[in-house]
Design an enzyme around this catalytic site. Sequence first.
Site, mmCIF file in Angstrom:
data_model
loop_
_atom_site.group_PDB
_atom_site.id
_atom_site.type_symbol
_atom_site.label_atom_id
_atom_site.label_comp_id
_atom_site.label_asym_id
_atom_site.label_seq_id
_atom_site.Cartn_x
_atom_site.Cartn_y
_atom_site.Cartn_z
ATOM 1 N N GLU A 192 -9.383 -10.743 -7.622
ATOM 2 C CA GLU A 192 -8.398 -9.663 -7.519
ATOM 3 C C GLU A 192 -7.276 -9.818 -8.553
ATOM 4 O O GLU A 192 -6.820 -8.827 -9.137
ATOM 5 C CB GLU A 192 -7.826 -9.619 -6.095
ATOM 6 C CG GLU A 192 -8.882 -9.172 -5.089
ATOM 7 C CD GLU A 192 -8.434 -9.228 -3.631
ATOM 8 O OE1 GLU A 192 -9.195 -8.756 -2.770
ATOM 9 O OE2 GLU A 192 -7.336 -9.754 -3.339
ATOM 10 N N HIS A 232 -1.816 -5.590 1.516
ATOM 11 C CA HIS A 232 -3.085 -6.284 1.282
ATOM 12 C C HIS A 232 -2.784 -7.682 0.769
ATOM 13 O O HIS A 232 -1.845 -7.869 -0.008
ATOM 14 C CB HIS A 232 -3.915 -5.546 0.219
ATOM 15 C CG HIS A 232 -5.054 -6.384 -0.293
ATOM 16 N ND1 HIS A 232 -6.273 -6.415 0.343
ATOM 17 C CD2 HIS A 232 -5.140 -7.258 -1.328
ATOM 18 C CE1 HIS A 232 -7.061 -7.280 -0.296
ATOM 19 N NE2 HIS A 232 -6.394 -7.802 -1.317
ATOM 20 N N LYS A 250 0.829 -1.205 0.000
ATOM 21 C CA LYS A 250 0.000 0.000 0.000
ATOM 22 C C LYS A 250 0.871 1.266 0.000
ATOM 23 O O LYS A 250 2.086 1.189 0.224
ATOM 24 C CB LYS A 250 -0.937 -0.050 1.209
ATOM 25 C CG LYS A 250 -1.942 -1.214 1.162
ATOM 26 C CD LYS A 250 -2.809 -1.268 2.421
ATOM 27 C CE LYS A 250 -3.832 -2.393 2.355
ATOM 28 N NZ LYS A 250 -4.653 -2.476 3.592
ATOM 29 N N ASN A 290 -1.873 -0.156 7.427
ATOM 30 C CA ASN A 290 -1.348 -1.501 7.715
ATOM 31 C C ASN A 290 -0.512 -2.108 6.588
ATOM 32 O O ASN A 290 -0.311 -3.319 6.533
ATOM 33 C CB ASN A 290 -2.478 -2.424 8.171
ATOM 34 C CG ASN A 290 -3.502 -2.683 7.094
ATOM 35 O OD1 ASN A 290 -3.397 -2.145 5.991
ATOM 36 N ND2 ASN A 290 -4.496 -3.507 7.396
ATOM 37 N N TYR A 309 -12.238 -2.768 -3.385
ATOM 38 C CA TYR A 309 -12.788 -2.748 -2.027
ATOM 39 C C TYR A 309 -14.320 -2.708 -2.014
ATOM 40 O O TYR A 309 -14.910 -2.277 -1.010
ATOM 41 C CB TYR A 309 -12.210 -1.574 -1.243
ATOM 42 C CG TYR A 309 -10.820 -1.838 -0.692
ATOM 43 C CD1 TYR A 309 -10.555 -2.954 0.111
ATOM 44 C CD2 TYR A 309 -9.759 -0.968 -0.963
ATOM 45 C CE1 TYR A 309 -9.280 -3.207 0.620
ATOM 46 C CE2 TYR A 309 -8.480 -1.214 -0.446
ATOM 47 C CZ TYR A 309 -8.259 -2.335 0.343
ATOM 48 O OH TYR A 309 -6.998 -2.578 0.850
HETATM 49 P P1 DAT Z 1 -7.525 -7.329 5.412
HETATM 50 O O1 DAT Z 1 -6.789 -6.210 4.731
HETATM 51 O O2 DAT Z 1 -6.726 -7.934 6.519
HETATM 52 O O3 DAT Z 1 -8.061 -8.370 4.457
HETATM 53 P P2 DAT Z 1 -10.255 -6.340 5.573
HETATM 54 O O4 DAT Z 1 -10.472 -6.932 4.231
HETATM 55 O O5 DAT Z 1 -11.233 -6.698 6.644
HETATM 56 O O6 DAT Z 1 -8.790 -6.675 6.135
HETATM 57 O O7 DAT Z 1 -10.250 -4.765 5.456
HETATM 58 C C1 DAT Z 1 -9.603 -4.136 4.364
HETATM 59 C C2 DAT Z 1 -8.833 -2.948 4.868
HETATM 60 O O8 DAT Z 1 -9.744 -1.981 5.395
HETATM 61 C C3 DAT Z 1 -7.879 -3.271 6.021
HETATM 62 O O9 DAT Z 1 -6.626 -3.705 5.557
HETATM 63 C C4 DAT Z 1 -7.801 -1.960 6.731
HETATM 64 C C5 DAT Z 1 -9.182 -1.354 6.533
HETATM 65 N N1 DAT Z 1 -10.049 -1.625 7.676
HETATM 66 C C6 DAT Z 1 -10.692 -2.776 7.962
HETATM 67 N N2 DAT Z 1 -11.402 -2.690 9.075
HETATM 68 C C7 DAT Z 1 -11.207 -1.429 9.530
HETATM 69 C C8 DAT Z 1 -11.651 -0.701 10.660
HETATM 70 N N3 DAT Z 1 -12.481 -1.248 11.553
HETATM 71 N N4 DAT Z 1 -11.230 0.569 10.797
HETATM 72 C C9 DAT Z 1 -10.399 1.148 9.904
HETATM 73 N N5 DAT Z 1 -9.944 0.518 8.811
HETATM 74 C C10 DAT Z 1 -10.331 -0.748 8.632
HETATM 75 MG MG MG Z 2 -9.492 -8.236 2.981
#
Ligand code: DAT
Ligand code: MG
Length: 148
Positions: A126, A115, A9, A112, A49
């Site tokens: 994806e 991805h 990212k 974070n 997303y």
């Molecule tokens: P991952 O990236 O581990 O697959 P995800 O698909 O649940 O996690 O979410 C996508 C991204 O969205 C994640 O990397 C960071 C952001 N995100 C997820 N939950 C969040 C939250 N509660 N608050 C802020 N950002 C969040």
């Molecule tokens: Mg995810």
Amino acid sequence: MERTFVMLKPDAVQRGLIGEIIARFEKRGLKIIAMKFMKVSRDLAEKHYAVHKGRPFYDGLIQYITSGPVVAMVLQGPNAIQVARNTMGATNPVDAAAGTIRADFGLEIGRNLVHGSDGPETAAFEIGLWFGDELEDWDRDVDRWILE
Ligand code: DAT
Ligand code: MG
């Protein structure tokens, strides 16, 4: 062999961590079969997303992911999806195990660093979205020392 989509990212790029992060996947034994450095359009970010549309963090997530260049790649190997996610660590760096990318380089869920696809259907979607069929499978001579 399983394939997964991984993206470094904008924070990973801005912080000069591209090499260090890619090295972790590479050293683990996952094989890179596609890679590009690119700015993410709003359209691509929204498609990527789409499952999170409507969540409170969605707008910030789109803003973050389109804020600067990313490194997108496809990694291949046995259990590549789970292996890549374990190498990345839990979504929130606070919960990520020490030694994972998100724990070693991150503090907050909204920054974070990486991805990774979360399952076979997501990976197929994806990979198609980011690379179409532009994948370069290749014979890696060292594979006989990594794969039994
Ligand atoms: P991952 O990236 O581990 O697959 P995800 O698909 O649940 O996690 O979410 C996508 C991204 O969205 C994640 O990397 C960071 C952001 N995100 C997820 N939950 C969040 C939250 N509660 N608050 C802020 N950002 C969040
Ligand atoms: Mg995810």
